[in-house]
Design a protein around this motif. Structure first.
Motif, PDB file in Angstrom:
ATOM      1  N   ILE A  50     -15.306 -15.078   6.043  1.00 54.94           N
ATOM      2  CA  ILE A  50     -15.906 -13.808   5.667  1.00 54.94           C
ATOM      3  C   ILE A  50     -15.012 -12.637   6.047  1.00 54.94           C
ATOM      4  O   ILE A  50     -14.939 -11.640   5.333  1.00 54.94           O
ATOM      5  N   ASP A  51     -14.284 -12.732   7.170  1.00 55.05           N
ATOM      6  CA  ASP A  51     -13.400 -11.632   7.579  1.00 55.05           C
ATOM      7  C   ASP A  51     -12.287 -11.407   6.561  1.00 55.05           C
ATOM      8  O   ASP A  51     -11.957 -10.256   6.246  1.00 55.05           O
ATOM      9  N   LYS A  69     -11.777  -7.950   4.326  1.00 53.83           N
ATOM     10  CA  LYS A  69     -10.494  -7.239   4.294  1.00 53.83           C
ATOM     11  C   LYS A  69     -10.021  -7.037   2.858  1.00 53.83           C
ATOM     12  O   LYS A  69      -9.549  -5.953   2.497  1.00 53.83           O
ATOM     13  N   MET A  70     -10.151  -8.066   2.024  1.00 55.93           N
ATOM     14  CA  MET A  70      -9.734  -7.939   0.625  1.00 55.93           C
ATOM     15  C   MET A  70     -10.594  -6.920  -0.124  1.00 55.93           C
ATOM     16  O   MET A  70     -10.079  -6.144  -0.929  1.00 55.93           O
ATOM     17  N   CYS A  71     -11.891  -6.899   0.146  1.00 53.53           N
ATOM     18  CA  CYS A  71     -12.773  -5.926  -0.498  1.00 53.53           C
ATOM     19  C   CYS A  71     -12.404  -4.508  -0.083  1.00 53.53           C
ATOM     20  O   CYS A  71     -12.366  -3.591  -0.916  1.00 53.53           O
ATOM     21  N   ARG A  81      -9.462  -3.055  -1.806  1.00 52.78           N
ATOM     22  CA  ARG A  81      -9.759  -2.607  -3.171  1.00 52.78           C
ATOM     23  C   ARG A  81     -10.501  -1.272  -3.172  1.00 52.78           C
ATOM     24  O   ARG A  81     -10.843  -0.748  -4.221  1.00 52.78           O
ATOM     25  N   GLY A  82     -10.822  -0.764  -1.984  1.00 49.58           N
ATOM     26  CA  GLY A  82     -11.527   0.513  -1.888  1.00 49.58           C
ATOM     27  C   GLY A  82     -13.031   0.386  -1.856  1.00 49.58           C
ATOM     28  O   GLY A  82     -13.745   1.378  -1.977  1.00 49.58           O
ATOM     29  N   TRP A  83     -13.542  -0.823  -1.708  1.00 49.99           N
ATOM     30  CA  TRP A  83     -14.984  -1.038  -1.657  1.00 49.99           C
ATOM     31  C   TRP A  83     -15.491  -0.719  -0.251  1.00 49.99           C
ATOM     32  O   TRP A  83     -14.806  -0.922   0.735  1.00 49.99           O
ATOM     33  N   ILE A  84     -16.698  -0.242  -0.167  1.00 44.34           N
ATOM     34  CA  ILE A  84     -17.331   0.033   1.123  1.00 44.34           C
ATOM     35  C   ILE A  84     -18.041  -1.240   1.572  1.00 44.34           C
ATOM     36  O   ILE A  84     -18.855  -1.800   0.844  1.00 44.34           O
TER      37      ILE A  84
END
Length: 54
Positions: free
Chosen positions: A18-19, A23-25, A28-31
């Protein structure tokens, strides 16, 4: 548009990924917000208690 998603990732060897996913999300600029479901449930049940005054 507001939406939410709950994700649990584990590889075949049982390692939690999950970590890496978070980090990948975030890259991408996701909160990303982590939620402690047990703590939220405790607050909800405490707020729903009935109070009797004597």
């Amino acid at each position: 548009m507001r939406f939410g998603i709950v994700v649990t990732l584990r590889e075949m060897n049982g390692e939690n990924r999950i970590d890496d996913f978070i980090k990948m999300c975030m890259m991408r600029g996701w909160i990303v917000n982590r939620l402690d479901v047990q703590a939220q449930a405790d607050v909800y049940f405490k707020a729903e208690e009935e109070i009797t005054f004597e």
